[in-house]
Motif scaffolding. Sequence first.
Motif, PDB file in Angstrom:
ATOM      1  N   MET A   1     -36.106  -0.532 129.104  1.00 40.50           N
ATOM      2  CA  MET A   1     -35.816  -1.894 129.554  1.00 40.50           C
ATOM      3  C   MET A   1     -35.621  -2.835 128.367  1.00 40.50           C
ATOM      4  N   ARG A   2     -36.465  -2.702 127.351  1.00 38.36           N
ATOM      5  CA  ARG A   2     -36.354  -3.564 126.173  1.00 38.36           C
ATOM      6  C   ARG A   2     -35.103  -3.259 125.363  1.00 38.36           C
ATOM      7  N   LEU A   3     -34.763  -1.997 125.268  1.00 41.06           N
ATOM      8  CA  LEU A   3     -33.562  -1.626 124.521  1.00 41.06           C
ATOM      9  C   LEU A   3     -32.314  -2.189 125.183  1.00 41.06           C
ATOM     10  N   THR A   4     -32.285  -2.177 126.500  1.00 45.97           N
ATOM     11  CA  THR A   4     -31.139  -2.732 127.223  1.00 45.97           C
ATOM     12  C   THR A   4     -31.016  -4.222 126.950  1.00 45.97           C
ATOM     13  N   LYS A   5     -32.154  -4.939 127.005  1.00 46.53           N
ATOM     14  CA  LYS A   5     -32.141  -6.378 126.748  1.00 46.53           C
ATOM     15  C   LYS A   5     -31.717  -6.684 125.318  1.00 46.53           C
ATOM     16  N   ALA A   6     -32.055  -5.769 124.385  1.00 48.20           N
ATOM     17  CA  ALA A   6     -31.727  -5.989 122.970  1.00 48.20           C
ATOM     18  C   ALA A   6     -30.323  -5.504 122.626  1.00 48.20           C
ATOM     19  N   GLY A   7     -29.614  -4.962 123.595  1.00 45.48           N
ATOM     20  CA  GLY A   7     -28.269  -4.460 123.340  1.00 45.48           C
ATOM     21  C   GLY A   7     -28.246  -3.123 122.628  1.00 45.48           C
ATOM     22  N   LEU A   8     -29.355  -2.385 122.713  1.00 48.22           N
ATOM     23  CA  LEU A   8     -29.456  -1.086 122.035  1.00 48.22           C
ATOM     24  C   LEU A   8     -29.491   0.083 123.019  1.00 48.22           C
ATOM     25  N   GLY A   9     -29.269  -0.223 124.303  1.00 49.00           N
ATOM     26  CA  GLY A   9     -29.384   0.814 125.318  1.00 49.00           C
ATOM     27  C   GLY A   9     -28.448   1.982 125.131  1.00 49.00           C
ATOM     28  N   ASP A  10     -27.276   1.717 124.552  1.00 49.18           N
ATOM     29  CA  ASP A  10     -26.297   2.793 124.339  1.00 49.18           C
ATOM     30  C   ASP A  10     -26.540   3.555 123.045  1.00 49.18           C
ATOM     31  N   GLN A  11     -27.434   3.033 122.214  1.00 51.22           N
ATOM     32  CA  GLN A  11     -27.671   3.647 120.907  1.00 51.22           C
ATOM     33  C   GLN A  11     -28.945   4.469 120.835  1.00 51.22           C
ATOM     34  N   VAL A  12     -29.845   4.255 121.771  1.00 50.99           N
ATOM     35  CA  VAL A  12     -31.134   4.956 121.751  1.00 50.99           C
ATOM     36  C   VAL A  12     -31.366   5.613 123.106  1.00 50.99           C
ATOM     37  N   GLU A  13     -31.556   6.925 123.105  1.00 52.75           N
ATOM     38  CA  GLU A  13     -31.926   7.651 124.317  1.00 52.75           C
ATOM     39  C   GLU A  13     -33.429   7.871 124.288  1.00 52.75           C
ATOM     40  N   VAL A  14     -34.095   7.556 125.383  1.00 51.41           N
ATOM     41  CA  VAL A  14     -35.558   7.612 125.439  1.00 51.41           C
ATOM     42  C   VAL A  14     -36.010   8.659 126.457  1.00 51.41           C
TER      43      VAL A  14
ATOM     44  N   GLY B   1     -46.744  -4.726 123.929  1.00 48.35           N
ATOM     45  CA  GLY B   1     -46.749  -5.417 122.644  1.00 48.35           C
ATOM     46  C   GLY B   1     -46.285  -4.520 121.511  1.00 48.35           C
ATOM     47  N   LEU B   2     -46.703  -3.267 121.548  1.00 50.20           N
ATOM     48  CA  LEU B   2     -46.282  -2.304 120.523  1.00 50.20           C
ATOM     49  C   LEU B   2     -44.788  -2.007 120.632  1.00 50.20           C
ATOM     50  N   LEU B   3     -44.276  -1.938 121.855  1.00 55.84           N
ATOM     51  CA  LEU B   3     -42.853  -1.680 122.049  1.00 55.84           C
ATOM     52  C   LEU B   3     -42.002  -2.854 121.578  1.00 55.84           C
ATOM     53  N   ASP B   4     -42.496  -4.077 121.751  1.00 60.79           N
ATOM     54  CA  ASP B   4     -41.775  -5.242 121.233  1.00 60.79           C
ATOM     55  C   ASP B   4     -41.608  -5.131 119.718  1.00 60.79           C
ATOM     56  N   LYS B   5     -42.682  -4.727 119.055  1.00 58.31           N
ATOM     57  CA  LYS B   5     -42.628  -4.558 117.599  1.00 58.31           C
ATOM     58  C   LYS B   5     -41.711  -3.395 117.228  1.00 58.31           C
ATOM     59  N   LEU B   6     -41.706  -2.354 118.055  1.00 66.32           N
ATOM     60  CA  LEU B   6     -40.845  -1.201 117.780  1.00 66.32           C
ATOM     61  C   LEU B   6     -39.370  -1.589 117.868  1.00 66.32           C
ATOM     62  N   VAL B   7     -39.012  -2.362 118.884  1.00 62.61           N
ATOM     63  CA  VAL B   7     -37.621  -2.804 119.025  1.00 62.61           C
ATOM     64  C   VAL B   7     -37.221  -3.662 117.824  1.00 62.61           C
ATOM     65  N   GLU B   8     -38.122  -4.545 117.413  1.00 64.37           N
ATOM     66  CA  GLU B   8     -37.840  -5.388 116.242  1.00 64.37           C
ATOM     67  C   GLU B   8     -37.589  -4.534 115.011  1.00 64.37           C
ATOM     68  N   ARG B   9     -38.384  -3.496 114.843  1.00 62.07           N
ATOM     69  CA  ARG B   9     -38.209  -2.628 113.675  1.00 62.07           C
ATOM     70  C   ARG B   9     -36.887  -1.888 113.741  1.00 62.07           C
ATOM     71  N   LEU B  10     -36.541  -1.405 114.916  1.00 57.62           N
ATOM     72  CA  LEU B  10     -35.261  -0.697 115.050  1.00 57.62           C
ATOM     73  C   LEU B  10     -34.091  -1.636 114.771  1.00 57.62           C
ATOM     74  N   GLN B  11     -34.209  -2.879 115.193  1.00 53.19           N
ATOM     75  CA  GLN B  11     -33.146  -3.850 114.933  1.00 53.19           C
ATOM     76  C   GLN B  11     -33.038  -4.164 113.444  1.00 53.19           C
ATOM     77  N   GLU B  12     -34.189  -4.299 112.788  1.00 60.80           N
ATOM     78  CA  GLU B  12     -34.191  -4.608 111.357  1.00 60.80           C
ATOM     79  C   GLU B  12     -33.634  -3.468 110.514  1.00 60.80           C
TER      80      GLU B  12
END
Length: 233
Positions: free
Chosen positions: A23-36, A218-229
């Motif tokens: 859900m977070r990856l989709t909101k961040a526009g990374l849904g097509d780049q990361v398979e979970v 909370g940990l997943l929010d930080k994970l998405v931020e790291r993947l974006q960075e």
Amino acid sequence: MNLLFVCTGNTCRSAMAEPLMRMRLTKAGLGDQVEVRSAGVAAQAGQPASKGAQQVMNAHGLDADAHLATPLDDELVRWADLILTMSQSHKRAILERHIEAMDKTFQLKEFVDDDPESMKLFEAMGELQAEAQTKQAQFMAEHADEIESLQERYQESGGQDPTVDAELAALQQRLEACVQQESERMMELVAKLPDYDVADPYGSGQDVYDATAREISGLLDKLVERLQEEGVE
């Protein structure tokens, strides 16, 4: 990028982490780049998510019925570019069978930890590991003839010569002894690390599941931020 969450039965923690992360990856526009995906080191294939986990997913508008537990296997380990576990025991269970996955297997909380003191510890541990690997490589090179001879004798005896077994065991002890200082120092550093386990809510009330879900979120929010960075590959 292939991302794999791992817990014990794949019915609670990793079962929640998978859709919450998607859900977070989709909101961040990374849904097509990361398979979970998610799996469990002791999962029974096809088991549904626990009721507590289902309620968490339903509260977030996610399809709880879509989840079926998946046992962790060799194929999944090879598939994953990054494996994030919920506890140290899960990480240990993976590395005991898949030492080749060491560079891509972390506890979730460990992977997103950005505390400066923790970073210093990890840096020191990395340096120690490199030193130990260098020493081991030197040992193997210096004893190459002995190792080759033992391997030949082992094959000739069909593994039935107790003398060869004893010499191999002695050689292993000498190899371990050459990095004893590094091993002891590593244990000291590990003891200083914070507790990275995400507690298992299995068998607890919904309030515990909700608290676990908040922690994971909370940990997943930080994970998405790291993947974006860092950029997703």
